[in-house]
Scaffold this active site. Structure first.
Site, PDB file in Angstrom:
ATOM      1  N   GLY A   1     -15.053  -4.043   4.422  1.00 45.01           N
ATOM      2  CA  GLY A   1     -13.874  -4.109   3.564  1.00 45.01           C
ATOM      3  C   GLY A   1     -13.891  -3.063   2.470  1.00 45.01           C
ATOM      4  O   GLY A   1     -12.869  -2.765   1.864  1.00 45.01           O
TER       5      GLY A   1
ATOM      6  N   ILE B   1      -5.139   1.630 -12.058  1.00 42.94           N
ATOM      7  CA  ILE B   1      -6.257   0.718 -12.345  1.00 42.94           C
ATOM      8  C   ILE B   1      -6.296   0.359 -13.824  1.00 42.94           C
ATOM      9  O   ILE B   1      -6.376  -0.818 -14.201  1.00 42.94           O
ATOM     10  CB  ILE B   1      -7.598   1.342 -11.883  1.00 42.94           C
ATOM     11  CG1 ILE B   1      -7.595   1.495 -10.360  1.00 42.94           C
ATOM     12  CG2 ILE B   1      -8.784   0.508 -12.345  1.00 42.94           C
ATOM     13  CD1 ILE B   1      -8.816   2.203  -9.794  1.00 42.94           C
TER      14      ILE B   1
ATOM     15  N   HIS C   1      21.886 -12.348   0.491  1.00 45.66           N
ATOM     16  CA  HIS C   1      22.177 -12.747  -0.876  1.00 45.66           C
ATOM     17  C   HIS C   1      21.691 -14.170  -1.094  1.00 45.66           C
ATOM     18  O   HIS C   1      21.883 -15.008  -0.233  1.00 45.66           O
ATOM     19  CB  HIS C   1      23.681 -12.687  -1.137  1.00 45.66           C
ATOM     20  CG  HIS C   1      24.051 -13.168  -2.504  1.00 45.66           C
ATOM     21  ND1 HIS C   1      23.871 -12.369  -3.612  1.00 45.66           N
ATOM     22  CD2 HIS C   1      24.535 -14.350  -2.939  1.00 45.66           C
ATOM     23  CE1 HIS C   1      24.250 -13.054  -4.690  1.00 45.66           C
ATOM     24  NE2 HIS C   1      24.652 -14.254  -4.306  1.00 45.66           N
TER      25      HIS C   1
END
Ligand SMILES: Cc1cc2nc3c(=O)[nH]c(=O)nc-3n(C[C@H](O)[C@H](O)[C@H](O)COP(=O)(O)OP(=O)(O)OC[C@H]3O[C@@H](n4cnc5c(N)ncnc54)[C@H](O)[C@@H]3O)c2cc1C
Lengths: 467, 559
Positions: A39, A186, A446
């Site tokens: 990861g 960040i 909508h």
């Protein structure tokens, strides 16, 4: 007999693990090597854990600052900082395990250890003590070792008082005062996070605006919002030095020649990243570098050694997870001989997940003018959106920039609730080379915030209904 | 299968067809409504009793017929049918040819066939078969497609050549394994792929009909049917987007907007090679095309461009076969080269070139120039050369034979009342341009000398205007300056003739002096006239040349 692979991938971040899965899908015998959980930065110390933290404070922010508006009252509203951090760590933990499962499911070999290239076709694996555990060979090697926060000698990171994003998302205690150097995505996300929790936050940015790559109008809107929250902002300001003094850090800044010294419990250095290119054999093999990153041909992702490829943060900006993944897929498909258009670096969305969120794709107004386009600009404020009213998120706007001559959608800029989700429509429109009227004539549901994109396009052509 | 007028009730003996919902050639699904009838009891819609293609309508709208009359016929072609055919083929014709083995039908046919395992796994729906790059020899691992003889959407007969390949062993044409329609081309011309790579997909639905189709009309229907079959059975979008050629068909709103603003026609759009996703023409592609079109000049028509593109690929195919790539430097052509290439091929493809040659004695002119050039330079500021005299002779001859000063417009002749005399000028390092002298018919030798010097000079210094190179009526090219004695020039379109000037040389020639033959040394120059035989026949060409010769040889010494 050493294991032999068709593709070996060094680094299991969103670049590496995605490339591995695509490679397996295409029938390559594939291995992915990472010394950490799969990861990469993204899932362990980047995108996902920060987005978890931000959700906690969004809820807190809404109840604390808008509870009355919704008729919600709390006798005593409080939070537990440690639990907030724990939730984020827990999510990171689970999601990286899921990636490990995904790798297994795709029958990809996964090796935990430090990988080092010992020849053009061979990788040696070292354990934590630097001991060699195995060697493998591969026809093709993809380097996806990512990047790490850049450090400067005048801002000496000690990971206790002067910290990087990694520490900032895993602190034992909430700092009372925090100085953040660098107002990119960040820095901005941590500024929002800590200021909502009550930390006194100071943001220092060298360029003209916070989020300096965004459209100036967007940056200015966010700047106003942040100032209202009590975040102190210094733009056009250089940090001369940061020094740890006991429990405090003092930061000397220079704003247009005017010097000033600030002080805080912690200083977060968020001034960009640098590629992980050292210590795993690149120098020895003669892989060509460029400004601390690996130099590649951005059509094939080949380095100067044809069977060695590189993707993701390690090849330089834009340092984004979705870019790393797209490059990984394109690279592997290229090895397979599949011809697809190259990754379109002019159409990469950039998102910042503070509140109000900021998202954009394509050219800013200033950049488009600089390139000589004659513009048609459409804007739609969320103030005029029924859905935004209903959900109490009326801040911000959608701004679409069209080329007046051919009607090309040059760029889209959104600040407001769910901006980071909304931007996908603009990216797709650009990828499909839609014009303003393709958007205007697409019926939008909508009430949704996405109607604002349709209205902004309509506004550019004088056809907006609600403004 | 016959469709009959149904009996709609006990006492109903006839019915009227009110409306046909389908027309001949349409695909009909089972239970789909094909027509509406009216009887004295009830009006109703009649569904198809079987799937297929409506092949015949026997009773037209408004007509009343007895119950039981055949009103239409449905041909049961389609998936089932073609399946049977394919299976039969492959089991009976256990083909000896390598190629046949490479063909790997897929989808539902898988079980029936021994097929190349790798490729048949690719998921193709329905009655499509895949055509692979054949193995042309033991050690041949890859092949290059040189040319597609068919394009997407084309009907293909069995054994008809569909593409040409080149391998390092052999070049050959590949026949279609089945009749059908080419629905996808996966590997473009000049691309090299490994043996076994799928290069195209062929739809074999309706192949029976394609084979039967003997007359033109039938064939047309067949193509129509095949397309609509596809709409029902396989991926309609894909077929749709492929109908106009590889990657063609879909143009983004932005591309269309650019096309409209820049006057790019639909034909032009279709001719642009797309580099976008799925071969689509992207913004970048059309902008590049417009840029190229601008620099290529207005005169180059799309057709020519397409042709030259085709030719480029063929010629590069030839180089690929003859040379080792490492031994050859690949140099992109500059614009002027591309234009010359287009013009030359266009001319050769347009005119019927015939060339005649005549020798001219230039001694008189030679002597005149030698004795008078300095004087004329002083008095007129003009440098007189052979070319000025030749131009003068040409102008005089064009006036006498105006048909040479013409062009062809369809079935009409455009005879020009003005003479714009083109002079071919070589420009460094490897270019060629033909500016013309406007109103050359009104100029004398000195005027022509000045005009020639002017345009040649401006051509070399790149100062020509578009005006200078348009509307020429006749061209002279002087390769004699390089020492060439004679050549066969290519006509500068749309003109109908061009005069080539060879180098003048001293030669011993037999002349008649006072009734007796003597050998003399004379300045002899060969003039060649390439003329377009569509308009200028040998006699006219000869007389025109002869007139030039006479003007030059009989020069009186006065200008
Ligand atoms: C705080 C923060 C927030 C972020 N938020 C976002 C966001 O919201 N959206 C976004 O798009 N991007 C975000 N990013 C950026 C994003 O995380 C990166 O762009 C992305 O992770 C790059 O992926 P990668 O695969 O190139 O490298 P990485 O994710 O850095 O992965 C590299 C992997 O290689 C391994 N490795 C390195 N060297 C070796 C070796 N020699 N042997 C074995 N393994 C090795 C590392 O352990 C690491 O797992 C954020 C970054 C940070 C720091």
């Amino acid at each position: 007999m050493p294991n032999k692979y068709q593709i070996a991938i060094l680094g299991g971040g969103p670049g590496g693990y995605v490339a591995a899965i695509r490679a397996a899908q295409l029938g390559f015998k594939t291995v992915v090597i990472d010394k950490e959980n799969l990861g990469g930065i993204c899932l362990n110390w980047g995108c996902i854990p920060t987005k978890s933290l931000l959700k906690n404070v969004e809820i807190f922010d809404t109840i604390k600052n808008h509870g009355k508006e919704f008729g919600i009252y709390t006798k005593e509203l409080s939070f537990n900082f440690t639990e907030i951090i724990q939730r984020s760590r827990g999510i990171s933990d689970k999601i990286t395990k899921n990636v490990e499962l995904l790798i297994k499911k795709n029958k990809i070999d996964r090796i935990r250890g430090f990988g080092k290239l010992i020849s053009q076709n061979e990788i040696e694996i070292l354990d934590n003590d630097g001991k060699k555990t195995e060697t493998m060979s591969a026809d093709n090697i993809i380097i996806a070792t990512g990047a790490r926060p850049k450090t400067f000698p005048n801002i000496p990171v000690d990971r206790k008082s002067i910290i990087t994003s990694t520490e900032a998302m895993n602190l034992a205690e909430q700092p009372k005062e925090l100085i953040i150097i660098g107002a990119g995505a960040i820095g901005i996300e941590f500024a929002y996070f800590y200021s909502v929790l009550g930390t006194k936050v100071t943001l220092i940015e060298m360029l003209d605006h916070i989020l300096p790559v965004e459209d100036a109008e967007v940056s200015q809107t966010l700047e106003k919002n942040f100032k209202k929250r009590g975040i102190e902002i210094y733009t056009k300001t250089m940090v001369e030095k940061a020094e740890v003094k006991g429990n405090k850090v003092s930061v000397t800044i220079n704003q247009n020649g005017e010097k000033k010294t600030l002080s805080a419990d912690k200083v977060l250095s968020a001034i960009g990243v640098t590629g992980n290119v050292e210590g795993f054999g690149l120098e020895e093999l003669g892989v060509e570098l460029f400004k601390n990153h690996i130099k590649v041909d951005k059509k094939t992702y080949q380095t100067n050694i044809p069977n060695i490829y590189a993707i993701g943060d390690v090849i330089g900006p834009p340092w984004l997870a979705h870019v790393a993944s797209a490059e990984g897929i394109h690279c592997v498909e290229g090895i397979k001989g599949i011809k697809n258009p190259d990754v379109d670096y002019d159409n990469i969305p950039g998102c910042t997940y503070c509140q109000p969120q900021v998202a954009s794709v394509g050219l800013t107004e200033a950049k488009a003018k600089e390139l000589g386009y004659e513009l048609k600009i459409g804007k739609f404020p969320f103030m005029a959106s029924g859905k935004a009213f209903a959900v109490g998120e009326r801040e911000g706007f959608v701004k679409l920039i069209f080329d007046a001559k051919y009607g090309e959608l040059l760029g889209g800029h959104i600040i407001g609730s769910e901006a980071t989700e909304l931007i996908a429509e603009v990216s797709l429109a650009r990828a499909m080379e839609a014009t303003g009227h393709s958007i205007i004539k697409t019926v939008h549901a909508h009430p949704t915030l996405s109607e604002s994109i349709m209205e902004a396009a309509a506004n550019a052509y004088g056809e907006a209904i609600h403004i | 299968m016959d469709i009959i007028m149904p009996k709609m009730g006990e006492s109903v003996n006839e019915g009227t067809i009110i409306k046909w919902h389908k027309k001949v050639g349409d695909v009909v699904k089972l239970d789909e409504i094909i027509f509406e009838i009216s009887t004295d009891k009830v009006d109703t819609e009649i569904p198809a009793a079987s799937a297929g293609v409506l092949s015949e309508i026997l009773v037209k709208e408004g007509d009343t017929v007895e119950v039981g009359t055949v009103v239409a016929r449905i041909k049961n072609s389609g998936a089932e049918n073609s399946e049977i055919v394919i299976s039969k083929k492959s089991s009976t014709e256990k083909s000896s040819q390598e190629i046949q083995k490479q063909i790997s039908p897929s989808g539902r046919n898988d079980n029936n066939l021994t097929s190349n395992s790798e490729s048949s796994k690719q998921n193709v729906q329905g009655n499509l078969i895949e055509i692979a790059m054949p193995k042309m020899g033991e050690s041949v691992m890859e092949g290059t497609i040189i040319k597609w003889n068919k394009k997407v959407g084309d009907a293909v007969k069995k054994d008809e050549m569909i593409f040409e390949i080149s391998t390092d062993k052999v070049d050959t044409e590949i026949p279609s394994p089945e009749a059908g329609t080419l629905v996808e081309i996966l590997v473009g011309e000049q691309e090299t792929v490994e043996v076994g790579t799928i290069v195209a997909k062929l739809s074999v639905g309706n192949q029976v009909k394609v084979q039967e189709g003997n007359n033109e009309e039938n064939k047309k229907e067949d193509v129509h049917e095949i397309k609509s079959m596809h709409d029902n059975f396989s991926k309609p979008v894909e077929l749709h987007s492929n109908e106009k050629g590889i990657g063609g068909g879909f143009f983004s709103p932005l591309v269309l907007s650019i096309a409209q603003k820049e006057n790019v026609s639909f034909d032009e759009l279709n001719s642009i090679k797309g580099t976008g996703l799925e071969g689509r023409v992207s913004k970048k592609d059309i902008l590049t095309y417009i840029e190229r079109r601008k620099t290529a000049g207005v005169q180059v028509q799309v057709k020519v461009q397409e042709k030259s593109e085709e030719r480029k690929s063929i010629s590069s195919a030839i180089t690929q076969q003859v040379y080792n790539a490492a031994d050859v430097e690949k140099i992109p052509m500059d614009n002027i080269r591309q234009r010359i290439m287009d013009h030359m091929v266009h001319s050769r493809d347009t005119s019927v070139h015939v060339t005649g040659l005549i020798e001219v004695d230039m001694t008189r002119i030679h002597n005149f120039i030698n004795s008078k050039k300095d004087e004329i330079m002083k008095s007129e500021n003009a440098k007189i050369t052979y070319m000025a005299f030749i131009a003068d002779a040409v102008v005089k001859s064009l006036k006498k034979y105006p048909l040479v000063n013409s062009s062809i417009d369809g079935n009409a002749i455009l005879q020009k009342k003005f003479i714009n005399l083109g002079i071919a000028v070589a420009i460094e390092p490897t270019g060629l341009i033909v500016p013309n002298i406007k109103g050359a018919g009104d100029k004398n030798v000195i005027g022509l000398a000045k005009a020639i010097a002017d345009i040649a000079n401006r051509a070399r210094t790149k100062k020509l205007t578009p005006d200078d190179i348009s509307n020429g009526t006749f061209t002279i090219t002087n390769y004699g300056v390089f020492g060439t004695i004679f050549g066969t020039p290519i006509i500068n379109q749309p003109e109908v003739a061009i005069l080539g000037v060879g180098a003048a040389q001293k030669k011993p020639v037999v002349i008649e002096v006072d009734g007796s033959d003597t050998i003399a040394i004379r300045n002899i120059m060969a003039l060649t006239l390439s003329h377009d035989h569509r308009l200028v026949d040998g006699m006219l060409g000869g007389m025109f040349l002869k007139n030039i010769k006479e003007v030059l040889e009989n020069f009186e010494g006065i200008i």
